[in-house]
Scaffold this motif. Structure first.
Motif, PDB file in Angstrom:
ATOM      1  N   MET A   1       9.228  64.374 -26.883  1.00 17.45           N
ATOM      2  CA  MET A   1       8.953  64.508 -28.315  1.00 17.45           C
ATOM      3  C   MET A   1       7.616  65.196 -28.510  1.00 17.45           C
ATOM      4  O   MET A   1       6.657  64.952 -27.769  1.00 17.45           O
ATOM      5  CB  MET A   1       8.954  63.137 -28.994  1.00 17.45           C
ATOM      6  N   ASP A   2       7.541  66.032 -29.526  1.00 15.86           N
ATOM      7  CA  ASP A   2       6.296  66.704 -29.873  1.00 15.86           C
ATOM      8  C   ASP A   2       5.208  65.668 -30.160  1.00 15.86           C
ATOM      9  O   ASP A   2       5.421  64.683 -30.867  1.00 15.86           O
ATOM     10  CB  ASP A   2       6.521  67.586 -31.099  1.00 15.86           C
ATOM     11  N   GLU A   3       4.017  65.883 -29.610  1.00 17.72           N
ATOM     12  CA  GLU A   3       2.930  64.919 -29.753  1.00 17.72           C
ATOM     13  C   GLU A   3       2.540  64.706 -31.208  1.00 17.72           C
ATOM     14  O   GLU A   3       2.180  63.592 -31.607  1.00 17.72           O
ATOM     15  CB  GLU A   3       1.714  65.377 -28.954  1.00 17.72           C
ATOM     16  N   ARG A   4       2.587  65.755 -32.017  1.00 11.68           N
ATOM     17  CA  ARG A   4       2.192  65.620 -33.412  1.00 11.68           C
ATOM     18  C   ARG A   4       3.204  64.781 -34.192  1.00 11.68           C
ATOM     19  O   ARG A   4       2.823  63.958 -35.034  1.00 11.68           O
ATOM     20  CB  ARG A   4       2.038  67.002 -34.052  1.00 11.68           C
ATOM     21  N   LEU A   5       4.503  64.990 -33.897  1.00 15.51           N
ATOM     22  CA  LEU A   5       5.523  64.163 -34.541  1.00 15.51           C
ATOM     23  C   LEU A   5       5.374  62.711 -34.112  1.00 15.51           C
ATOM     24  O   LEU A   5       5.479  61.788 -34.935  1.00 15.51           O
ATOM     25  CB  LEU A   5       6.920  64.683 -34.197  1.00 15.51           C
ATOM     26  N   ALA A   6       5.098  62.485 -32.819  1.00 17.04           N
ATOM     27  CA  ALA A   6       4.909  61.123 -32.331  1.00 17.04           C
ATOM     28  C   ALA A   6       3.706  60.468 -33.001  1.00 17.04           C
ATOM     29  O   ALA A   6       3.739  59.281 -33.350  1.00 17.04           O
ATOM     30  CB  ALA A   6       4.744  61.136 -30.810  1.00 17.04           C
ATOM     31  N   ALA A   7       2.650  61.244 -33.202  1.00 17.76           N
ATOM     32  CA  ALA A   7       1.460  60.695 -33.846  1.00 17.76           C
ATOM     33  C   ALA A   7       1.737  60.324 -35.291  1.00 17.76           C
ATOM     34  O   ALA A   7       1.288  59.279 -35.787  1.00 17.76           O
ATOM     35  CB  ALA A   7       0.316  61.716 -33.772  1.00 17.76           C
ATOM     36  N   LEU A   8       2.501  61.176 -35.981  1.00 14.81           N
ATOM     37  CA  LEU A   8       2.848  60.886 -37.370  1.00 14.81           C
ATOM     38  C   LEU A   8       3.717  59.638 -37.450  1.00 14.81           C
ATOM     39  O   LEU A   8       3.509  58.768 -38.308  1.00 14.81           O
ATOM     40  CB  LEU A   8       3.572  62.086 -37.986  1.00 14.81           C
ATOM     41  N   ALA A   9       4.699  59.551 -36.554  1.00 18.68           N
ATOM     42  CA  ALA A   9       5.585  58.383 -36.551  1.00 18.68           C
ATOM     43  C   ALA A   9       4.789  57.108 -36.300  1.00 18.68           C
ATOM     44  O   ALA A   9       4.976  56.092 -36.984  1.00 18.68           O
ATOM     45  CB  ALA A   9       6.672  58.564 -35.493  1.00 18.68           C
ATOM     46  N   SER A  10       3.878  57.169 -35.339  1.00 24.09           N
ATOM     47  CA  SER A  10       3.062  55.994 -35.030  1.00 24.09           C
ATOM     48  C   SER A  10       2.225  55.581 -36.233  1.00 24.09           C
ATOM     49  O   SER A  10       2.095  54.383 -36.541  1.00 24.09           O
ATOM     50  CB  SER A  10       2.169  56.300 -33.828  1.00 24.09           C
ATOM     51  N   ALA A  11       1.663  56.559 -36.931  1.00 26.72           N
ATOM     52  CA  ALA A  11       0.824  56.261 -38.095  1.00 26.72           C
ATOM     53  C   ALA A  11       1.625  55.598 -39.212  1.00 26.72           C
ATOM     54  O   ALA A  11       1.073  54.830 -40.008  1.00 26.72           O
ATOM     55  CB  ALA A  11       0.175  57.538 -38.604  1.00 26.72           C
ATOM     56  N   ARG A  12       2.916  55.885 -39.286  1.00 20.96           N
ATOM     57  CA  ARG A  12       3.755  55.316 -40.343  1.00 20.96           C
ATOM     58  C   ARG A  12       4.597  54.136 -39.853  1.00 20.96           C
ATOM     59  O   ARG A  12       5.472  53.666 -40.573  1.00 20.96           O
ATOM     60  CB  ARG A  12       4.675  56.398 -40.911  1.00 20.96           C
TER      61      ARG A  12
END
Length: 633
Positions: A1-12
């Motif tokens: 998974m793209d790191e930026r998408l993973a970071a966004l998912a984690s934040a939400r």
């Protein structure tokens, strides 16, 4: 998974991977993560959208639920205490704030502030009964268990020194044909089920003229082999129409939440049970068109508000019958509500109405489970100060002395399934468990109630550990209590802070487990991909449990099923668990389990009555033997 998408998912709070029942990491597909984020109002469909969402400043987090004694930074302001008066806040909350629902005022903004207990007091050690309300019956009931039957059940249990009665949910269904059968998929968790009203126990019936009483009794439905919810409601609604007060209800005097619920009920009669299919203007509870319809349907709105008062009166009598018990009446709380029902309509602002919750694939359900229930949106629930969750818990505890939270892990995380996806195509969305549990414990503290958390199945260790830390009972089921080697756990090693039972409403009865009928039924319905393998596994599990009973000296080798059932109850009595629950179905020879997960109409879920009437339950020889063993706890 793209790191930026993973970071966004984690934040939400959206999981990009999870641990399954075999302790293996499972990666969630990108498109599922994107779909779940969309249900949270976050556009992650393109890399540019992900970057834009990550660039959004986080919402200012204002604590709304804190443990008593915690010093939490909030800024300069004051706390308006629930009981009156104010307390100055100089940067962080004072550690000596009293328990309760207060208001935090900081920077000109007011937000709810719940101060919750660190833990509930230990539950008393006692035994009790689990009752499926619809299955109870007596010579006076009308085809389904009613609140008078429950009152008699509680009274007879109390006479045997039982300390608790756990009853299936009494939450309101949509009373539009076909009537919703499952008590675990209600229209509303805040309001009560008029299907269980005892018609002849109402003051309206007692005070009615003789000819009206005779007409009401003529409406009583004929006995049926299975509970017929629709026939019961046709008869009871007709009887209640004959008995209802002539004068209309003053809507201004009706509590706003009840008025909204009664309005839904009246609109459902006119437009169908699913509010999502109503005329567009009626889909918003606060619209001018709804207000106009409420006035036009004032008679029906008043009728449904009256039914709720009758339910509350009869449940108060049930509660009074439990006055001498160590615990009392414990109500079961479903995971959610039907998306088409009253709460789905009234709580659109805090529900993710297009999502359903369930469970990921496991050994029991290889394709996963979809319970067809919409979850709370964690962001909007927090923004609402958790008041919708509080109001629901408070409503349930208003009628009893305890609450059993079905799928208690849902306070930490829920398996969200995006629209149009299969049950396996979901992911976990996380909640603020500290806040959710804090609200639950505060309301339980105020009600003096016991809390049981159903933590069966694949549950993170943090859930069970935290339940024990906060004074919540976990669940121990005889079929599942195993040690690290997978062998049945001796009763002395069961947890003390738990509610013990042989089975649950979603599992085979004791006799069904011993005879393997639960496997045969699922095989006949085509629910098993490997019927023979499942039968072998079931026989092995049965032999292991019976072997434990033999090793404990509770039953002789080769003993008949009746003796093994007795031994299972003796096993419960030997555990250190705070509560030990017996179920009538295990003792009166019923092989069929109340609900068979994965079925709807293929199996008579929630329709199987007890083979004997309430009074006969407590004179049954097997029940007398179980009571003799369990009351010694």
């Amino acid at each position: 998974m793209d790191e930026r998408l993973a970071a966004l998912a984690s934040a939400r709070g959206v999981a990009v991977a999870y641990e399954n029942g075999d302790r293996e990491q499972v990666r969630v597909a990108d498109d599922v993560v994107i779909a779940v984020l969309a249900e949270l109002g976050v556009d992650a469909a393109t890399p540019e959208a992900v970057e834009a969402a990550l660039a959004e400043p986080p919402a200012t987090a204002v604590p709304t639920v804190v443990r008593q004694g915690a010093r939490v930074a909030v800024g300069e302001g004051e706390v308006l205490l629930e009981g009156g008066g104010t307390v100055a806040v100089a940067g962080e909350l004072p550690a000596d704030l009293p328990l309760g629902w207060h208001v935090l005022r900081v920077g000109g903004r007011e937000t709810p502030l719940a101060v919750a207990p660190a833990a509930l007091p230990p539950a008393p050690r006692t035994y009790g009964w689990m009752a499926q309300l619809y299955s109870l019956h007596s010579p006076g009931s009308w085809g389904i268990g009613d609140y008078a039957d429950l009152r008699e059940f509680v009274s007879l249990a109390a006479a045997d020194d039982a300390g608790a009665v756990l009853v299936s949910p009494v939450a309101a269904p949509s009373l539009v044909h076909p009537v919703q059968r499952s008590p675990y998929s209600p229209s509303s968790r805040r309001f009560l089920n008029p299907l269980h009203l005892s018609i002849t126990a109402t003051a309206a019936f007692r005070d009615a003229p003789e000819d009206v009483r005779a007409a009401v009794l003529e409406l009583r439905p004929d006995a049926t082999e299975l509970v017929d919810h629709d026939a019961v409601w046709r008869a009871k609604s007709a009887a209640l129409e004959l008995l209802r007060p002539v004068e209309g209800a003053d809507q201004d005097a009706v509590e706003p939440g009840l008025l909204r619920f009664a309005t839904y009920c009246a609109l459902a009669e006119a437009h169908g049970a699913d509010w999502r299919l109503w005329p567009e203007a009626l889909r918003s509870p606060d619209s001018a068109e709804v207000a106009a319809e409420r006035a036009r349907l004032a008679d029906r709105v008043g009728f449904h508000a009256w039914l709720q008062r009758l339910c509350a009166e009869q449940l108060a009598e049930v509660h009074a019958a439990a006055a001498g018990m160590a615990v009392g009446v414990v109500h079961d709380l479903p995971v959610g509500v039907s998306p088409s029902g009253a709460d789905g309509w009234a709580l659109q602002g805090v529900l993710a109405s297009d999502v359903t919750v369930g469970a990921p694939p496991d050994a029991f359900s290889p394709l996963g489970q979809d319970w067809a229930l919409p979850p709370f949106r964690p962001d909007r629930l927090a923004a609402a100060g958790y008041l919708p969750f509080r109001d629901m818990i408070r409503s349930v505890l208003a009628h009893g002395d305890g609450i059993r939270v079905d799928h208690v892990a849902g306070l930490w995380r829920l398996w969200w399934i995006p629209p149009g996806r299969g049950a396996a195509e979901g992911t976990y969305v996380h909640y603020d468990a500290e806040a959710m549990l804090g609200v639950l414990l505060l309301e339980a503290h105020r009600a003096g109630a016991v809390v049981i958390g159903e933590d069966l199945g694949t549950v993170p260790e943090v859930v069970t550990d935290t339940l024990r830390e906060r004074g919540v009972l976990s669940c121990s089921v005889a079929y599942f209590e195993r040690d690290d080697d997978g062998d049945p756990r001796p009763p002395a090693q069961w947890p003390a802070q738990a509610a013990a039972s042989i089975s649950t409403h979603d599992l085979p009865t004791a006799l069904g487990f011993l005879t393997g009928s639960h496997v045969r039924v699922r095989a006949e319905l085509g629910l098993l991909s490997d019927p023979e393998g499942e039968a072998v596994r079931a026989r092995r599990e049965r032999d292991e449990v019976v072997g434990l009973l033999e090793s404990e000296g509770l039953v002789a080798p080769g003993a008949p099923a009746e003796d093994v059932v007795d031994a299972l109850h003796a096993l419960l009595a030997r555990t250190p668990c705070a509560l030990a629950f017996a179920a009538p179905t295990d003792l009166v020879g019923e092989q069929r389990q109340p609900n068979l997960p994965g079925t709807i109409d293929q199996y008579p879920n929630w329709r199987i009555p007890l083979p004997v009437a309430v009074r006969e339950v407590f004179t049954h020889p097997a029940v007398r033997r179980a009571v003799e063993v369990l009351r010694k706890r």
